[in-house]
Design an enzyme around this catalytic site. Structure first.
Site, PDB file in Angstrom:
ATOM      1  N   LEU A 127       0.830  -1.202   0.000  1.00  0.00           N
ATOM      2  CA  LEU A 127       0.000   0.000   0.000  1.00  0.00           C
ATOM      3  C   LEU A 127       0.863   1.251   0.000  1.00  0.00           C
ATOM      4  O   LEU A 127       1.679   1.458   0.903  1.00  0.00           O
ATOM      5  CB  LEU A 127      -0.906   0.003   1.238  1.00  0.00           C
ATOM      6  CG  LEU A 127      -1.851  -1.201   1.374  1.00  0.00           C
ATOM      7  CD1 LEU A 127      -2.470  -1.231   2.754  1.00  0.00           C
ATOM      8  CD2 LEU A 127      -2.930  -1.164   0.301  1.00  0.00           C
ATOM      9  N   ASP A 128       0.678   2.062  -1.013  1.00  0.00           N
ATOM     10  CA  ASP A 128       1.344   3.361  -1.052  1.00  0.00           C
ATOM     11  C   ASP A 128       0.739   4.217   0.063  1.00  0.00           C
ATOM     12  O   ASP A 128      -0.480   4.237   0.230  1.00  0.00           O
ATOM     13  CB  ASP A 128       1.101   4.000  -2.421  1.00  0.00           C
ATOM     14  CG  ASP A 128       1.858   5.302  -2.589  1.00  0.00           C
ATOM     15  OD1 ASP A 128       3.041   5.325  -2.252  1.00  0.00           O
ATOM     16  OD2 ASP A 128       1.253   6.271  -3.065  1.00  0.00           O
ATOM     17  N   LYS A 129       1.569   4.905   0.840  1.00  0.00           N
ATOM     18  CA  LYS A 129       1.044   5.670   1.981  1.00  0.00           C
ATOM     19  C   LYS A 129       0.277   6.914   1.545  1.00  0.00           C
ATOM     20  O   LYS A 129      -0.908   7.055   1.826  1.00  0.00           O
ATOM     21  CB  LYS A 129       2.179   6.078   2.921  1.00  0.00           C
ATOM     22  CG  LYS A 129       1.691   6.909   4.128  1.00  0.00           C
ATOM     23  CD  LYS A 129       2.820   7.432   4.964  1.00  0.00           C
ATOM     24  CE  LYS A 129       3.428   8.695   4.357  1.00  0.00           C
ATOM     25  NZ  LYS A 129       2.548   9.881   4.428  1.00  0.00           N
TER      26      LYS A 129
ATOM     27  N   THR B 151      -3.241   7.198  -0.311  1.00  0.00           N
ATOM     28  CA  THR B 151      -3.888   5.885  -0.324  1.00  0.00           C
ATOM     29  C   THR B 151      -4.313   5.527   1.097  1.00  0.00           C
ATOM     30  O   THR B 151      -5.496   5.420   1.396  1.00  0.00           O
ATOM     31  CB  THR B 151      -2.929   4.820  -0.885  1.00  0.00           C
ATOM     32  OG1 THR B 151      -2.522   5.217  -2.195  1.00  0.00           O
ATOM     33  CG2 THR B 151      -3.601   3.468  -0.970  1.00  0.00           C
TER      34      THR B 151
END
Length: 777
Positions: free
Chosen positions: A293-295, A298
């Site tokens: 998961l891209d921080k 997102t």
């Protein structure tokens, strides 16, 4: 005409009439050609051969049934392919590339297909170039690999040509369009948006099962042929029978089943706000066990706020620090840090009233700071905001130890420090720090909790430092095991990826490396992202998810695109993927067991009796009725698994063989009842066996959709109506004697009650026992 004001509405309409839309037309096969293609391939050729032989032998009923089967299958295939194509077109229309165009003197957003020659287009980082053109102002660095195969980016200066299909990696610029649609360099080779339909693992695995069944079938068919030859059966009678046995092993409904299931799944996801660009995404969703998961944007809101203001001395208050930060910010800026400072100042009642800004110098990547010359209370000052380490070097009297302690404290709280300084009378001083914070989305903790419960491990990937990564991953529930890959050789990354909750200070190349490393460890990997830097990882991941605010290149690299903010729809992808997986497993299980029922039972009983227990007409008719119903499985409401799915061929075959043997025993008992108890002649015995075979196959659909008792859940209305409709049709056929010999009413009742008893009780109990012994598939 097409100067700085751009084109007028009338000029655009005239050019659309002259040049057409900015699209590359797809070559579509005619309906007749598509229809004729349905009569090619292993299955149709086998049926056609059997039909031709039946016609030559004068078996016109057999011939009519086989031709009807071919025609109906072709029509069903065309109808559902048309539905699937419409679904794909719907998805493509939703996934539009939108371009900033100068029309009637104003900048406006226009779908790429409506771009015309002489349009003036503005391009920025992450945009896909919509048409061929010439750069008028600005500077661009573009990726033309889709056109040239050259991976190195290309610099574009005013006067240079830019081409449709290339992507902007850096910079901004204004382009005047020179060619659109088929006239572009893109030509007829590439579309702006393409929905691919690759071969799926599910299809490959089902095909491998079919090959195994065919191999076993051929063995039995050879034995039956020898037996019938020894019984002096004529070759012309033998050939249609053996060909029909072969047809029973071929998954006639597989292509239609897969197409319908995936198309319906894509439509379901589209309604939920998920655009499926590649059909394998649904399959990947069912098997995914790790998601990166891209921080920013997102997990978090991608809306920076000032969480705290820390003055460095009593000489300056929080309001003073905010005022100097405000002076070094642009009022109408789109920069997120400037906006955060403006919002914080407004909340605290700090403004530029009474202050005269003499000069403003925007942020520069070289200096890493923003500056303003202003007159405050009659005194000229230089206000500066920027990276803490940069401003620290400018302040010669700064207490570095305390300064670094404050910065570490902010970082440990998940904040990004921003330094604020002021220069008075030639002396520069850092006056305070702002703690910038990108707040996690409200739904992120719930999403993380849900995917963990579904057996999917979340891993956060961010360019922020370890402290920020640790705070955010802890707050949303991912975990606290955070590492950085700085100084780690690429070949050592696979040894680090497992057991880690978050990767910090990651550069774009490392995102791709992390995905590859996880895949090498045997994981099915998902990846979320929104920017150009995420594109390589999105393309490499098994399930690449572009979030709602993603750039065009990120959307085109991903396999699915979210149209709503947040991550909640990823849960929908996983659940639907697992449901689709269950549908195809149920279909496969039914197919293998049905092959046992028809081919092996017919072959073995023929070996014992010396005469075929079913005629080609019985078998073809049964396959037609049965396959029609199994298509409805693609709409069934099946409960998704609580953990990632994995194909286990050995387990599937083992359970299928066990249940197949049970079905063969049930059918031999039915044969005994027909011959000894009901005392039916051979023709009626064949019809009785046909009826029991058909009903038990239909009831098996109810059995195999559940690991527990068949009544544990309700099938979809389509499945229920298909089964009921088929039972009625089969009952009418055997009682009225249409196409096949009729049987008396008492035999119909016995056949129905027997099928209900043995299939919904004995077979269901055997299924539960098999699942407990070998595990559910």
């Amino acid at each position: 005409m097409s100067s700085l004001r751009g084109l007028t509405k009338a000029e655009v309409e005239e050019r659309i009439k002259r040049y057409g839309l900015n699209v590359v037309p797809e070559k579509k096969e005619s309906l007749i050609k598509l229809f004729l293609k349905k009569f090619t391939g292993l299955t149709p050729y086998t049926i056609e051969a059997a039909a031709a032989i039946s016609f030559v032998l004068g078996r016109y009923v057999d011939f009519t049934v086989m031709v009807a089967l071919l025609l109906v299958n072709a029509v069903i295939g065309i109808i559902h392919e048309h539905r699937a194509e419409k679904a794909v077109e719907l998805l493509k229309s939703k996934l539009r590339v939108v371009v900033r165009v100068l029309r009637d003197g104003e900048w406006t957003d226009v779908p790429a297909e409506y771009i015309v020659p002489d349009d003036v287009v503005k391009l920025k980082l992450g945009d896909v170039v919509p048409a061929d053109g010439e750069l008028v102002t600005g500077h661009l660095i573009v990726d033309e690999s889709a056109l040239t195969g050259e991976s190195l980016p290309v610099d574009k200066n005013p006067g240079d040509k830019v081409y449709a299909g290339s992507t902007v990696l850096r910079g901004e610029g204004v382009v005047k369009v020179t060619a659109t649609g088929v006239s572009t360099r893109y030509g007829k080779t590439v579309e702006l948006v393409q929905v691919s339909k690759p071969r799926l693992i599910i299809e490959e695995i089902t095909a491998s099962i079919t090959k195994g069944l065919l191999a076993a079938d051929v063995f039995f068919i050879v034995l039956v042929a020898i037996k019938l030859v020894m019984s002096r059966t004529s070759f012309l009678d033998l050939l249609p029978f053996t060909l029909t046995l072969l047809i029973a092993s071929i998954p006639i409904a597989l292509p239609a089943m897969t197409t319908i299931t995936l198309a319906l799944g894509s439509i379901e996801l589209a309604k939920a706000g998920v655009i499926v660009r590649r059909l394998e995404a649904i399959e990947a969703g069912s098997m995914m066990d790790v998601i990166c998961l891209d921080k920013t944007g997102t997990i978090t809101e991608n809306r920076i706020t000032v969480r705290e203001v820390v003055p460095l001395s009593s000489e300056y208050s929080e309001r003073d620090v905010l005022l100097y930060a405000l002076l070094a910010s642009e009022d109408d800026s789109k920069d997120p840090i400037d906006r955060a400072v403006l919002e914080a100042a407004k909340e605290k009642g700090v403004s530029k009233q009474g202050v005269e800004v003499l000069e403003f110098r925007p942020f520069s990547p070289e200096t890493k700071r923003t500056e303003a010359i202003a007159r405050v209370n009659g005194v000229e000052v230089r206000a500066v905001k920027g990276a803490p380490q940069v401003l620290a070097e400018m302040d010669k009297g700064l207490d570095k130890s305390r300064y670094e302690t404050l910065i570490k404290g902010m970082s440990s709280r998940g904040e990004r420090p921003l330094a604020v300084g002021v220069e008075k009378s030639g002396v520069f001083k850092v006056v305070g720090l702002l703690g910038l914070y990108d707040k996690p989305r409200d739904d992120s903790p719930l999403f993380i909790k849900e995917i963990k419960e579904m057996g999917v491990k979340p891993i956060m990937i961010t360019g922020d430092n370890v402290y920020v990564a640790k705070t955010i991953s802890g707050v949303v529930g991912i975990g606290g095991r955070v590492v950085t890959l700085k100084g780690v050789p690429r070949e050592e990354i696979p040894s680090l990826v497992e057991g880690i909750d978050a990767f910090a200070e990651v550069i774009p190349e490392e995102k791709h490396d992390i995905v590859v490393a996880l895949q090498k460890k045997g994981h099915v990997v998902g990846m979320t992202g929104d920017g150009v830097n995420d594109a390589p990882a999105l393309k490499r991941a098994d399930l690449g998810v572009a979030v709602s605010n993603a750039t065009d290149i990120a959307k085109l690299s991903a396999s699915v695109v979210l149209t709503k903010p947040g991550l909640r729809n990823i849960v929908d992808i996983i659940k639907l993927g697992r449901m689709v997986y269950r549908r195809i497993v149920v279909w496969s299980l039914n197919k293998v067991v049905k092959t046992f029922q028809i081919v092996y039972f017919v072959a073995i009983s023929t070996l014992f009796l010396g005469l075929p227990v079913l005629t080609p007409t019985h078998m073809i008719l049964m396959l037609f009725l049965y396959d029609f119903v199994t298509l409805s499985i693609s709409t069934d409401r099946l409960r998704p698994s609580k953990k990632p799915e994995r194909w286990n061929i050995r387990k599937l075959v083992t359970i299928s063989v066990v249940l197949g043997l049970v079905k063969i025993l049930e059918l031999f008992l039915a044969l005994y009842i027909a011959i000894d108890y009901l005392a039916l002649p051979l023709d009626q015995t064949r019809t009785f066996v046909f009826y029991v075979l058909l009903l038990s196959g239909l009831f098996n659909i109810l059995n195999f959709r559940e690991t527990g008792w068949f009544w544990s859940s309700k099938p979809s209305l389509t499945v229920a109506l298909s089964i009921v409709g088929d039972i009625i049709a089969g009952t009418v056929l055997v009682y009225q004697g249409w196409v096949i010999p009729a049987i008396p009413l008492h035999a119909v009742v016995v056949g129905f009650l027997y099928s209900v008893a043995v299939t919904l009780m004995l077979t269901d109990a055997a299924k539960i026992m098999a699942f407990r012994l070998f595990g559910a598939v």
